[in-house]
Scaffold this motif. Structure first.
Motif, mmCIF file in Angstrom:
data_model
loop_
_atom_site.group_PDB
_atom_site.id
_atom_site.type_symbol
_atom_site.label_atom_id
_atom_site.label_comp_id
_atom_site.label_asym_id
_atom_site.label_seq_id
_atom_site.Cartn_x
_atom_site.Cartn_y
_atom_site.Cartn_z
ATOM 1 N N ARG A 88 14.461 -4.164 -4.111
ATOM 2 C CA ARG A 88 15.398 -3.054 -3.936
ATOM 3 C C ARG A 88 16.842 -3.547 -4.032
ATOM 4 O O ARG A 88 17.709 -2.842 -4.558
ATOM 5 C CB ARG A 88 15.141 -2.342 -2.606
ATOM 6 C CG ARG A 88 13.762 -1.675 -2.555
ATOM 7 C CD ARG A 88 13.633 -0.727 -1.367
ATOM 8 N NE ARG A 88 14.532 0.420 -1.521
ATOM 9 C CZ ARG A 88 14.229 1.521 -2.198
ATOM 10 N NH1 ARG A 88 13.062 1.632 -2.809
ATOM 11 N NH2 ARG A 88 15.099 2.502 -2.279
ATOM 12 N N ASP A 89 17.111 -4.756 -3.540
ATOM 13 C CA ASP A 89 18.449 -5.335 -3.684
ATOM 14 C C ASP A 89 18.827 -5.495 -5.153
ATOM 15 O O ASP A 89 20.019 -5.435 -5.509
ATOM 16 C CB ASP A 89 18.523 -6.697 -2.989
ATOM 17 C CG ASP A 89 18.559 -6.591 -1.474
ATOM 18 O OD1 ASP A 89 18.766 -5.469 -0.960
ATOM 19 O OD2 ASP A 89 18.361 -7.620 -0.800
ATOM 20 N N ALA A 90 17.815 -5.706 -6.000
ATOM 21 C CA ALA A 90 18.058 -5.881 -7.437
ATOM 22 C C ALA A 90 18.061 -4.555 -8.188
ATOM 23 O O ALA A 90 18.232 -4.535 -9.415
ATOM 24 C CB ALA A 90 16.998 -6.803 -8.029
ATOM 25 N N GLY A 91 17.847 -3.458 -7.472
ATOM 26 C CA GLY A 91 17.882 -2.144 -8.107
ATOM 27 C C GLY A 91 16.533 -1.604 -8.530
ATOM 28 O O GLY A 91 16.462 -0.593 -9.235
ATOM 29 N N VAL A 92 15.449 -2.260 -8.110
ATOM 30 C CA VAL A 92 14.104 -1.796 -8.442
ATOM 31 C C VAL A 92 13.629 -0.826 -7.364
ATOM 32 O O VAL A 92 13.720 -1.134 -6.173
ATOM 33 C CB VAL A 92 13.122 -2.980 -8.559
ATOM 34 C CG1 VAL A 92 11.709 -2.489 -8.846
ATOM 35 C CG2 VAL A 92 13.578 -3.959 -9.639
ATOM 36 N N GLU A 93 13.122 0.307 -7.766
ATOM 37 C CA GLU A 93 12.660 1.327 -6.815
ATOM 38 C C GLU A 93 11.264 0.946 -6.329
ATOM 39 O O GLU A 93 10.236 1.448 -6.801
ATOM 40 C CB GLU A 93 12.630 2.702 -7.479
ATOM 41 C CG GLU A 93 12.450 3.856 -6.506
ATOM 42 C CD GLU A 93 13.552 3.930 -5.462
ATOM 43 O OE1 GLU A 93 13.198 4.035 -4.270
ATOM 44 O OE2 GLU A 93 14.746 3.881 -5.828
ATOM 45 N N ALA A 94 11.209 0.014 -5.377
ATOM 46 C CA ALA A 94 9.949 -0.541 -4.893
ATOM 47 C C ALA A 94 9.614 0.012 -3.512
ATOM 48 O O ALA A 94 10.502 0.369 -2.733
ATOM 49 C CB ALA A 94 10.042 -2.058 -4.828
ATOM 50 N N ILE A 95 8.327 0.049 -3.217
ATOM 51 C CA ILE A 95 7.869 0.476 -1.902
ATOM 52 C C ILE A 95 6.599 -0.296 -1.549
ATOM 53 O O ILE A 95 5.742 -0.524 -2.405
ATOM 54 C CB ILE A 95 7.617 2.003 -1.852
ATOM 55 C CG1 ILE A 95 7.334 2.462 -0.411
ATOM 56 C CG2 ILE A 95 6.491 2.414 -2.790
ATOM 57 C CD1 ILE A 95 7.414 3.965 -0.245
ATOM 58 N N GLY A 96 6.485 -0.727 -0.309
ATOM 59 C CA GLY A 96 5.339 -1.503 0.125
ATOM 60 C C GLY A 96 4.141 -0.628 0.470
ATOM 61 O O GLY A 96 4.285 0.455 1.034
ATOM 62 N N ILE A 97 2.964 -1.111 0.112
ATOM 63 C CA ILE A 97 1.705 -0.421 0.411
ATOM 64 C C ILE A 97 0.759 -1.431 1.057
ATOM 65 O O ILE A 97 0.527 -2.507 0.515
ATOM 66 C CB ILE A 97 1.065 0.170 -0.860
ATOM 67 C CG1 ILE A 97 1.979 1.232 -1.466
ATOM 68 C CG2 ILE A 97 -0.301 0.762 -0.546
ATOM 69 C CD1 ILE A 97 1.459 1.839 -2.743
ATOM 70 N N HIS A 98 0.217 -1.072 2.212
ATOM 71 C CA HIS A 98 -0.630 -1.998 2.965
ATOM 72 C C HIS A 98 -2.112 -1.652 2.796
ATOM 73 O O HIS A 98 -2.536 -0.553 3.186
ATOM 74 C CB HIS A 98 -0.273 -1.942 4.446
ATOM 75 C CG HIS A 98 1.170 -2.200 4.728
ATOM 76 N ND1 HIS A 98 1.796 -3.373 4.369
ATOM 77 C CD2 HIS A 98 2.121 -1.428 5.318
ATOM 78 C CE1 HIS A 98 3.060 -3.325 4.738
ATOM 79 N NE2 HIS A 98 3.284 -2.159 5.308
ATOM 80 N N PRO A 99 -2.915 -2.549 2.243
ATOM 81 C CA PRO A 99 -4.346 -2.272 2.076
ATOM 82 C C PRO A 99 -5.073 -1.915 3.368
ATOM 83 O O PRO A 99 -6.038 -1.148 3.334
ATOM 84 C CB PRO A 99 -4.878 -3.577 1.477
ATOM 85 C CG PRO A 99 -3.717 -4.085 0.667
ATOM 86 C CD PRO A 99 -2.502 -3.764 1.513
ATOM 87 N N LEU A 100 -4.634 -2.439 4.521
ATOM 88 C CA LEU A 100 -5.273 -2.072 5.781
ATOM 89 C C LEU A 100 -5.287 -0.556 5.970
ATOM 90 O O LEU A 100 -6.213 -0.009 6.578
ATOM 91 C CB LEU A 100 -4.540 -2.740 6.952
ATOM 92 C CG LEU A 100 -5.040 -2.386 8.363
ATOM 93 C CD1 LEU A 100 -6.476 -2.842 8.563
ATOM 94 C CD2 LEU A 100 -4.133 -2.997 9.428
#
Length: 254
Positions: A93-105
């Motif tokens: 996200r700091d680099a401008g990528v629209e990322a989001i974390g997903i947890h397999p649990l």
């Protein structure tokens, strides 16, 4: 239609596996910069646990199954890998990528160490809207054992199959699969019988390189090739050019 690319970052690439959750933030920001300049891909990112999760999983013997004395290990292992996941997402996200974390649990159920159910439809929706889902090896609940560790490599094969990903890459701290110090350019089920592939030399509860090859050969059986290469070649893989690593493919393939 945007091509779906599944990219896995090895845990040893983004952490110091001899430490205790020692995250390599500088390396993460280098990787994020490479991804930020390649926005046209429908990217799904998976990362290993490295030193954030493997020590906890081993300490609490998660892969032996749950008993009253090791139930706290589910929390401690998941917390460790979630910390690394947050660092990966923050760098992107700091680099401008629209990322989001997903947890397999949160969305997977295993049976005897293998994924029995794993929801991916929302991941496909994210890709369609330009969001980069970031998943990771994790502890998940298991119908037979109580809990187990599902590796990032197992996630990669499931994601590629469910999402129709035709490009699958594993960025590691070595140039590819090595035999006598040289890169093996191509592996299939015939070739692998003639190789001596060692496991990880660090704390790893998911099988090291042997585990990777087993997962990727199953993917090759389904007609999907995968690529193992050094992290410095990540741009070449994403651009579809020669990375000098190993291609895991179906027996008799090109």
């Amino acid at each position: 239609m945007t091509e779906t690319v599944i990219l896995k970052l090895g845990g040893s690439v983004i952490t110091d596996k001899s430490g205790e959750c020692a995250i390599d933030h500088a390396r993460l920001h280098e990787i994020a910069g490479q991804l930020a300049v390649r926005r046209g891909l429908g990217l799904v990112l998976v990362h290993g646990a490295g030193s954030c999760g493997h020590p906890e999983a081993r300490r609490y013997r998660i892969n032996d199954g749950l008993a009253s004395e090791n139930v706290p290990g589910v929390y401690h292992t998941h917390t460790a890998v979630s910390r690394l996941n947050a660092a990966v997402v923050d760098a992107l996200r700091d680099a401008g990528v629209e990322a989001i974390g997903i947890h397999p649990l949160d969305l997977a159920l295993a049976e005897d160490g293998r994924l029995a159910s794993f929801e991916t439809r929302h991941i496909a929706e994210m890709i369609g809207h330009g969001i980069v889902p970031v998943l990771h090896g994790d502890v998940v609940m298991d119908r037979l054992k109580g809990a187990c560790i599902v590796s990032g490599d197992q996630l990669v094969t499931r994601l590629a199959a469910d999402l129709g990903g035709r490009r699958v890459g594993l960025a590691t701290d070595v140039a590819g699969v090595l035999q006598n110090g040289a890169v093996v350019p191509r592996i299939d089920r015939d070739i692998v019988r003639r190789l001596d592939i060692g496991g990880s030399t660090n704390t790893d509860v998911t099988g090291g390189m042997q585990g990777k090859i087993a997962e990727l050969l199953a993917l090759a059986d389904a007609g999907i090739d995968s690529h193992i290469f050094h992290i410095s070649k990540i741009g070449r893989f994403l651009d579809g050019t020669e990375h000098g690593g190993t291609v895991v493919t179906r027996r008799g393939g090109p």
